[in-house]
Design an enzyme around this catalytic site. Structure first.
Site, PDB file in Angstrom:
ATOM      1  CB  SER A  28      -0.816   0.027   1.255  1.00  0.00           C
ATOM      2  OG  SER A  28      -1.817   1.264   1.525  1.00  0.00           O
TER       3      SER A  28
ATOM      4  CE1 TYR B  39      -4.394  -2.086   5.591  1.00  0.00           C
ATOM      5  CE2 TYR B  39      -3.028  -0.238   5.452  1.00  0.00           C
ATOM      6  CZ  TYR B  39      -3.957  -1.486   4.785  1.00  0.00           C
ATOM      7  OH  TYR B  39      -3.592  -1.614   3.483  1.00  0.00           O
TER       8      TYR B  39
ATOM      9  CE  LYS C 168      -1.326  -4.292   3.492  1.00  0.00           C
ATOM     10  NZ  LYS C 168      -2.003  -5.204   3.019  1.00  0.00           N
TER      11      LYS C 168
END
Ligand code: UFG
Length: 359
Positions: A144, A169, A173
């Protein structure tokens, strides 16, 4: 693969020969995975999906069959559990894995960091263990633009410093990228392609598959769609005092079908190269929140009531991609525009006001 003999929305492209072995879509029943399944099948690949439906619906397999005519081989398993994944690898000859299996709600990751670190990393570990055991040397990872953190100026290129993430989050990644980088350094036969998504939006043009948030949407496009349908009353725009032309946040919205096609290119690339490569998957153009709202209203002839509220913590003013590398190396570029995203998102919403739950 089974074909029920009905007419389908696409002809399989026989020019692209499926490699020996299928492509495993781990977490493939979700928004991006399901669209990727369609594009892979369309390009001549065989597909296997493994998903526990934590954030997706098993109805997807019927929808995918309506679009493609294919009964996709699928497993209702937890990808983070090696023993369950072992069956998938044991029963299928696999050429590559696409790793979509992860939790993705930014706010939830702040409240439940342990769940996010545990789930988003353990799915990677079990996939990599199985790839090692069954000699599957190719992986595409759903990364992302969040790995660029707060410090980079747009258009952002792949080679700028990453990290400085602002939520768990984002860190998962970042960490998964690092794990894959280290592994390809240690194992020269391995190929890893890291796709850094910008802001996926829209749906398949059939309206049969699309984004189906579990709770109230966090992201802009599904929120707008639910306001348009009357399911939500009003959009809150998080700040109009940013340093942007109209004061609202600017993002790089990418049609989910374009994004899915980038995965097809990435699989082709992984099958022919070794080592690790990272690509931005965005259009290279930024649109503001207000531009998106007005495009949605114009294209779909609906009204989106909104009010301006305070900024959302952790939001950047501007984030859009330099997507030159994907164009030059993968031969991929976005073909759909903001109007397509608005039209297709609304078509999906109208046909599925409660997402997959009504089906
Ligand atoms: N926004 C609103 N109101 C809303 C929702 C969003 O004004 O109800 C605004 C945001 O402030 C932002 C823009 O719309 O300016 C886009 O917000 P999204 O939540 O749709 O997307 P983000 O850019 O915040 O987040 C996305 C992905 C994340 C990823 C991040 C960085 O959803 O997974 O990009 O790449 F981490």
């Amino acid at each position: 693969m089974k074909n029920n003999g009905k007419e389908h929305m696409f002809e399989k492209n026989d020019e692209i020969k499926s490699p020996k072995g299928s492509i495993l879509l781990a977490g493939g029943a979700g928004y991006i995975g399901s669209h990727t399944a369609v594009e892979l099948l369309k390009s001549g690949y065989n597909v296997v999906i493994a998903d526990c439906h934590y954030n997706s619906s098993p109805v997807i397999y019927d929808r995918l069959k309506q679009i493609t005519g294919v009964d996709i081989v699928h497993y209702n398993i937890d990808v983070s559990v090696e023993e369950q994944l072992d069956r998938v690898f044991g029963e299928n000859e696999l050429a590559a894995v696409i790793h979509f299996a992860g939790h993705k709600a930014v706010g939830e990751s702040v409240r439940e960091p342990l769940n996010y670190y545990q789930n988003n990393l353990s799915t990677t570990f079990s996939l990599l263990r199985m790839m090692e055991r069954y000699q599957v040397p190719n992986i595409i990872f759903s990364s992302s633009a969040t790995v660029y953190g707060m410090e980079n100026r747009s258009p952002v290129r792949e080679d700028v410093k990453t990290g400085s993430c602002i939520n768990p989050y984002g860190w998962t990644k970042y960490m998964n990228e690092q794990i894959l980088r280290d592994l390809t350094r240690a194992n020269r036969r391995l190929s890893a392609v890291l796709l850094r998504y910008f802001n996926p939006a829209g749906a398949h043009e059939s309206g049969l598959i699309g984004e189906d948030p579990k709770d109230t949407p966090n992201n802009l496009m599904p929120y707008i769609s639910q306001v348009a349908s009357g399911r939500l009353k009003m959009l809150s725009i998080y700040g109009d005092d940013y340093d942007t032309p109209d004061g609202t946040g600017v993002r790089d919205y990418i049609h989910v079908v374009d994004l899915a096609k980038a995965h097809v290119k990435a699989v082709g690339y992984a099958l022919e190269h070794k080592g690790v490569e990272t690509f931005n998957i965005g259009t290279g153009t930024g649109y503001s929140v207000l531009e998106l709202v007005h495009a949605f209203e114009r294209v779909n002839h609906v009204r989106i009531p909104y009010r301006i509220t305070g900024r959302r913590s952790g939001d950047l003013a501007v984030c859009y991609a330099d997507s030159t590398k994907a164009q030059e190396i993968l031969g991929w570029r976005a073909q759909k525009n903001l109007e397509d995203m608005c039209r297709d998102a609304w078509n999906w919403q109208k046909k599925n006001p409660q997402g997959y739950r009504e089906a």
